[in-house]
Scaffold this active site. Structure first.
Site: not given
Ligand code: KIV
Length: 265
Positions: A44-45, A83, A113, A115, A182
């Site tokens: 989600d970056s 994500d 993924k 968090e 992280e």
């Molecule tokens: O969204 C992302 O790119 C991430 C990485 C920083 C692990 O969660």
């Protein structure tokens, strides 16, 4: 045939490192398919590096599916993890199942993924019980930016270290197949990597993690808004792109482009 979760877990058992990069589109995914990269994270970056937001909070399930679909079309070699964006899994396990199911069905990603630690272990269990593989994410979890008051190193001090260790154990117990760590001190990451049977994937967590992940736009030198200390830049594509565009403008202006070979008879 993409790499599989058992193969990723087996790498840790065999003492082999795991490589992972973020990716958000077809053309980059095609390039990555010509390498031996183990895993791709459709992170989600993308909110920061592709959509221009200040943080990842505005990213939606629809955004994630859109990008993950294009990555999947370009890469059938790496294991693809997508994500789950902010508030797509926190409300209830039911909502999480609905959203994760949609992501997997529509995008073709192999895993999701999420968090968080012990507080989301129930949701992780519901997802893994529904045959949706889950990667955890601890330490500096960007979706908690408002709670943390910025993007800061986590896991400093005894209390924070103990919490991170018990969160990592809770995620493993709930069925995660790996955990991203992280921006945590490398000794803590080493400790967690030794305690867990599943692989740890570090980003700013030192060399003792079982694998590493970086945001591709950071490591390729495409994204210039900010660069965290833990990033190593393996290329400087920004300057190559700027040079190419400057040359193109010059050649358009002076009539050098298009030449005969770029024209039809
Ligand atoms: O969204 C992302 O790119 C991430 C990485 C920083 C692990 O969660």
């Amino acid at each position: 045939m993409p790499k599989t979760i058992p193969q990723i877990i087996q790498k840790k058992a065999a003492g082999l490192k795991i490589s992972m990069l973020t990716c958000y589109d077809y053309s980059m995914a095609r390039l990555f398919a010509q390498t031996d990269l183990d895993m791709i994270l459709v992170g989600d970056s993308l909110g920061n590096v592709k959509l221009g937001y200040k943080n990842t909070l505005p990213v939606t399930v629809k955004d994630m599916i859109y990008h993950a679909k294009s990555v999947k079309r370009g890469n059938d070699k790496a294991l693809i993890v997508c994500d789950m964006p902010f508030m797509s899994y926190e409300i209830s396990a039911h909502e999480a199942l609905k959203n994760a199911g949609e992501i997997i069905k529509k995008s073709g990603a192999n895993a999701v993924k999420v968090e968080g630690g012990a507080e989301i272990a129930g949701t992780v269990k519901a997802l893994t019980d529904a045959k949706i593989p889950v990667m955890g994410h601890l330490g500096l979890t960007p979706q908690a930016v408002n709670k943390f008051g910025g993007f800061k190193v986590q896991g400093r001090g005894d209390e924070a270290q103990n919490k991170l260790i018990s969160d990592a154990k809770a995620l493993e117990e709930a069925g995660c197949f790996s955990v991203v760590l992280e921006a945590v001190p490398q000794d803590l990451a080493k400790n967690v990597s030794q305690i867990l049977e599943i692989p740890t994937i570090g980003i700013g967590a030192g060399k003792f993690c079982d694998g590493q992940v970086l945001v591709s736009d950071d490591m390729l030198g495409v994204f210039e808004d900010f660069t965290p200390k833990f990033v190593k830049q393996y290329a400087n594509l920004s300057s190559i792109i700027r040079q190419a565009v400057d040359t193109y403008i010059k050649e358009v202006n002076d009539g050098t482009f298009p030449a005969e070979e770029n024209s039809y008879k």
